[in-house]
Design a protein around this motif. Structure first.
Motif, PDB file in Angstrom:
ATOM      1  N   GLY A 161       0.829  -1.195   0.000  1.00  0.00           N
ATOM      2  CA  GLY A 161       0.000   0.000   0.000  1.00  0.00           C
ATOM      3  C   GLY A 161       0.864   1.245   0.000  1.00  0.00           C
ATOM      4  O   GLY A 161       2.086   1.163  -0.126  1.00  0.00           O
TER       5      GLY A 161
ATOM      6  N   THR B 123       9.960  -1.445   0.220  1.00  0.00           N
ATOM      7  CA  THR B 123       9.887  -2.445  -0.847  1.00  0.00           C
ATOM      8  C   THR B 123       9.737  -1.756  -2.199  1.00  0.00           C
ATOM      9  O   THR B 123      10.195  -2.255  -3.226  1.00  0.00           O
ATOM     10  CB  THR B 123       8.683  -3.379  -0.585  1.00  0.00           C
ATOM     11  OG1 THR B 123       8.847  -3.971   0.701  1.00  0.00           O
ATOM     12  CG2 THR B 123       8.556  -4.458  -1.637  1.00  0.00           C
ATOM     13  N   GLY B 124       9.074  -0.584  -2.173  1.00  0.00           N
ATOM     14  CA  GLY B 124       8.890   0.190  -3.398  1.00  0.00           C
ATOM     15  C   GLY B 124       8.664   1.656  -3.070  1.00  0.00           C
ATOM     16  O   GLY B 124       8.093   2.392  -3.860  1.00  0.00           O
TER      17      GLY B 124
ATOM     18  N   SER C 295       8.236   2.552   0.641  1.00  0.00           N
ATOM     19  CA  SER C 295       7.571   2.617   1.949  1.00  0.00           C
ATOM     20  C   SER C 295       8.309   3.340   3.058  1.00  0.00           C
ATOM     21  O   SER C 295       7.725   3.596   4.110  1.00  0.00           O
ATOM     22  CB  SER C 295       7.235   1.212   2.433  1.00  0.00           C
ATOM     23  OG  SER C 295       6.068   0.788   1.805  1.00  0.00           O
TER      24      SER C 295
ATOM     25  N   TYR D 292       7.577  -3.341 -11.809  1.00  0.00           N
ATOM     26  CA  TYR D 292       7.586  -3.456 -10.340  1.00  0.00           C
ATOM     27  C   TYR D 292       6.384  -4.261  -9.859  1.00  0.00           C
ATOM     28  O   TYR D 292       6.512  -5.172  -9.046  1.00  0.00           O
ATOM     29  CB  TYR D 292       7.582  -2.060  -9.697  1.00  0.00           C
ATOM     30  CG  TYR D 292       7.315  -2.099  -8.208  1.00  0.00           C
ATOM     31  CD1 TYR D 292       8.345  -2.353  -7.303  1.00  0.00           C
ATOM     32  CD2 TYR D 292       6.026  -1.923  -7.698  1.00  0.00           C
ATOM     33  CE1 TYR D 292       8.099  -2.421  -5.936  1.00  0.00           C
ATOM     34  CE2 TYR D 292       5.770  -1.996  -6.339  1.00  0.00           C
ATOM     35  CZ  TYR D 292       6.809  -2.243  -5.459  1.00  0.00           C
ATOM     36  OH  TYR D 292       6.561  -2.323  -4.113  1.00  0.00           O
TER      37      TYR D 292
ATOM     38  N   ARG E  68      -3.292  -9.138  -4.407  1.00  0.00           N
ATOM     39  CA  ARG E  68      -1.928  -9.408  -4.895  1.00  0.00           C
ATOM     40  C   ARG E  68      -1.633 -10.904  -4.952  1.00  0.00           C
ATOM     41  O   ARG E  68      -0.899 -11.366  -5.818  1.00  0.00           O
ATOM     42  CB  ARG E  68      -0.901  -8.673  -4.026  1.00  0.00           C
ATOM     43  CG  ARG E  68      -1.027  -7.170  -4.200  1.00  0.00           C
ATOM     44  CD  ARG E  68       0.183  -6.418  -3.711  1.00  0.00           C
ATOM     45  NE  ARG E  68      -0.134  -5.000  -3.612  1.00  0.00           N
ATOM     46  CZ  ARG E  68       0.746  -4.043  -3.419  1.00  0.00           C
ATOM     47  NH1 ARG E  68       2.014  -4.330  -3.283  1.00  0.00           N
ATOM     48  NH2 ARG E  68       0.372  -2.781  -3.355  1.00  0.00           N
TER      49      ARG E  68
HETATM   50  N1  GLN Z   1       3.452   1.265  -2.489  1.00  0.00           N
HETATM   51  C1  GLN Z   1       4.283   0.169  -2.882  1.00  0.00           C
HETATM   52  C2  GLN Z   1       3.494  -1.102  -2.914  1.00  0.00           C
HETATM   53  O1  GLN Z   1       2.384  -1.116  -2.471  1.00  0.00           O
HETATM   54  C3  GLN Z   1       5.488   0.061  -2.003  1.00  0.00           C
HETATM   55  C4  GLN Z   1       5.240  -0.628  -0.721  1.00  0.00           C
HETATM   56  C5  GLN Z   1       6.460  -0.808   0.117  1.00  0.00           C
HETATM   57  O2  GLN Z   1       7.516  -0.225  -0.128  1.00  0.00           O
HETATM   58  N2  GLN Z   1       6.366  -1.713   1.057  1.00  0.00           N
HETATM   59  O3  GLN Z   1       3.984  -2.098  -3.366  1.00  0.00           O
END
Ligand code: GLN
Length: 484
Positions: free
Chosen positions: A130, A175-176, A178, A314, A362
Motif C-alpha cells: 500500500g 519495498t517500493g 515505503s 515493479y 496481490r
Molecule cells: N506502495 C508500494 C506497494 O504497495 C510500495 C510498498 C512498500 O515499499 N512496502 O507495493
C-alpha cells in the motif's frame, strides 16, 4: 522539566544525556506524554511497549558506566513487521494478531547492543502493501501535518510517530517506497539502503528481492548514524553485502554531479487537469534544482530510456513474490486460524478471513503471473525489463553521481481518496519503485511545502546513487539541508 523534543537530534540528545541535562527515563517519559496526548488522533502506534521505561533505565546504566555510544538511550519507533524478541509483530495484519517474535531482527539486535530504546511498534499497511497505511487491519494512521490526510505508507506509523514527536527516530521497511514516501509526506528524511546493505533477517518478507530496512529521521545526519549502526554483512542473510562488495566511492573531491531525467518528468507532467505530477511538486522540484546549483552542484540532463516501464515491471514482480511469500500463512504454521470441515476448507477460510483486500488481490494476481501459461509472458518479461532499467542507470552513472526526481507526484492525499482505486494508489509510486528494482540506494529529503486548505503539506525530493554509495547521498543531502 520540559525537553524541547522538536529540536532533538541523535547528536544533541547524546550530548545532553552524557552531560546529565536529563535522564533517559525523563526523555522516554516526555515521548510517552506526547503519545498520550496526541496518538489518540494520529494512531501511529499499535502498541506502546510496557517495558519502555525499563529499557530507559538499562540505557542509563550504560551511560553511567561511561560506555555509551551515540545511540544509547535514543528512543526508536519500530515498524510492526520488524522482529523484537518477545513482542508482538503483526505486519498490520489480522493474520499475525497474536504472533510474538521469537528472536530479534539483526537491525534491532545491533541497535539493542548500543542501548537504543524501543518505545513501541507502529502501524503499517498489511504486509507492506500500500501507500497510505489505510490497508492496516487496525485502522488508518493520520498525517500529523493535517489529520484529514494520509501519512503515506507503508511505514506510515513510523513516519507519523517521528513527525509528531512521539519518537526521536524510527525504523521502517521499503519495498517500493515505503520509507521514502511517508518520509516525504511527513517532512522527514527516509533512506532505502542498497539492496543487501542492511540484513533482512527478522524483517517479515514482502518482496524478498526488493525489501530493505532503513531509518526515518528528522535529519540526514541521524539517518547516517542509524545506517552506520545497522548495516553490514550478516551470516543470517545470504543477500547481505560486506564493505568490500560496495562500489568504489566517487573519485575526486568535487561535489557530486547531479542528473535529472527531464524527459521522464516531462512525460509524466500532463497538462492542466490531466493526471500526472502536481504543479506545486514540479515547481518545488525546479526550485530544488536551483538550490543545488547555487550550492555549487553541477546539474546534467540524463536519459533513462526504459524507465517508463518501471511501474508495470515493479508490480508484476511484486505480485509474484508476494503471492509466494504469503503462502506460509496457512492457518497451521502461524497465527490466525479459522476452522473448516477439512484441511482445504480450513485453508481457504483462514486465508479469506485473515487477509485484507489488497493482500488477497496481490496473491491472486501473483499466482496468475506465475502460472505455467503466463510465466514467460509476465514474470520472465518483467525480469528482463528489470535488467534493461538497471542498465539505464549504470549508463547514467557514468556521467553523474546522483539522480534526482520528486519523491512523490503529489503531496499527501486525503484519507479515503484512493483506497478503493488500486491503480491510483499504485501511480503514487512512480518515482520510488525504481531504486528497489535496481537495488541502488535512495533517500528522500524534505524540500519545502505545498499549501492546501490552509495547511502546509511537506514535499520531498528523492536522490538515487550508485550501488553501495550511500555516502554520496548523505554528503549531498547534508549540503542541501544546510546540516553541518
Ligand atoms: N506502495 C508500494 C506497494 O504497495 C510500495 C510498498 C512498500 O515499499 N512496502 O507495493
Amino acid at each position: 522539566m520540559t525537553i524541547d523534543l522538536k529540536n532533538l537530534t541523535i547528536q544533541n540528545t547524546h550530548e545532553a544525556l552524557v552531560r546529565g541535562d536529563f535522564t533517559v527515563r525523563e526523555l522516554v517519559e516526555a515521548y510517552l506524554n506526547v503519545i498520550q496526548s496526541r496518538d489518540g488522533d494520529i494512531h501511529a502506534y499499535l502498541e506502546v511497549y510496557a517495558d519502555a521505561l525499563q529499557q530507559a533505565d538499562l540505557a542509563q546504566e550504560i551511560i553511567k558506566s561511561g560506555k555509551s555510544t551515540l545511540l544509547t538511550g535514543i528512543p526508536f519507533a519500530l515498524k510492526d513487521n520488524i522482529l523484537l524478541k518477545g513482542k508482538i509483530a503483526s505486519s498490520g495484519s489480522k493474520m499475525l494478531e497474536n504472533y510474538h517474535a521469537t528472536y530479534d531482527a539483526t537491525a534491532v539486535a545491533r541497535l539493542k547492543k548500543e542501548g537504543a530504546v524501543f518505545i513501541g511498534r507502529t502501524n503499517m499497511d498489511e504486509f507492506a502493501m500500500g501507500g497510505s497505511t489505510e490497508n492496516s487491519a487496525y485502522g488508518a494512521t493520520k498525517n500529523p501535518h493535517d489529520i484529514t490526510r494520509v501519512p503515506g505508507g507503508t511505514s506510515g506509523g513510523s513516519a507519523a510517530a517521528v513527525a509528531a514527536d512521539m519518537a526521536l527516530v524510527a525504523l521502517g521497511s521499503d519495498t517500493g517506497g515505503s520509507i521514502r514516501q511517508p518520509a516525504s509526506f511527513c517532512g522527514l528524511v527516509g533512506l532505502k539502503p542498497t539492496y543487501g546493505g542492511v540484513s533482512r533477517y527478522g524483517l517479515m518478507a514482502a518482496v524478498s528481492s526488493f525489501d530493505q530496512i532503513g531509518p526515518i529521521t528528522k535529519t540526514v545526519t541521524d539517518a547516517e548514524i542509524i545506517f552506520t549502526a545497522i548495516h553490514g554483512k550478516d551470516e543470517h542473510d545470504g543477500t547481505s553485502i560486506s564493505e568490500t562488495t560496495y562500489t568504489p566511492q566517487r573519485v575526486g573531491k568535487t561535489k557530486p554531479v547531479i542528473g535529472v531525467p527531464y524527459e521522464f518528468l516531462k512525460a509524466n507532467s500532463g497538462s492542466e487537469g490531466e493526471s500526472g505530477i502536481d504543479r506545486d511538486v514540479l515547481e518545488n522540484f525546479n526550485q530544488s534544482i536551483e538550490h543545488f546549483k547555487k550550492l555549487g552542484f553541477e546539474v546534467k540532463d540524463i536519459s533513462l530510456p526504459n524507465i517508463s516501464n518501471c511501474l508495470p515491471v515493479y508490480y508484476i514482480l511484486n505480485f509474484a513474490e508476494v503471492s509466494s511469500n504469503l503462502a506460509r500463512y496457512d492457518g497451521v504454521k502461524y497465527g490466525f486460524n479459522k476452522e473448516g470441515k477439512d484441511f482445504k476448507d480450513e485453508y481457504f477460510k483462514t486465508r479469506a478471513a485473515g487477509f485484507g483486500t489488497e493482500a488477497r488481490r496481490r496473491i491472486l494476481l501473483g499466482t496468475y503471473v506465475l502460472s505455467s501459461g503466463y510465466y514467460d509472458a509476465y514474470y520472465n518479461k518483467a525480469n528482463a525489463a528489470r535488467t534493461l532499467i538497471t542498465n539505464d542507470f549504470h549508463t547514467a552513472f557514468e556521467k553523474v553521481d546522483i539522480i534526482i526526481t520528486p519523491t512523490t507526484p503529489a503531496p499527501a492525499f486525503k484519507i479515503g481518496e484512493k483506497v478503493s482505486n488500486p491503480l491510483a494508489m499504485y501511480l503514487e509510486d512512480i518515482f520510488t519503485v525504481t531504486p528497489n528494482l535496481i537495488g541502488m540506494p535512495a533517500m528522500s529529503i524534505p524540500s519545502g511545502f505545498s499549501e492546501i486548505e490552509g495547511k502546509k503539506l511537506p514535499l520531498g525530493i528523492q536522490m538515487v546513487a550508485r550501488h553501495g554509495d550511500e555516502k554520496t547521498l548523505f554528503e549531498a543531502g547534508k549540503i542541501f539541508l544546510g546540516e553541518k
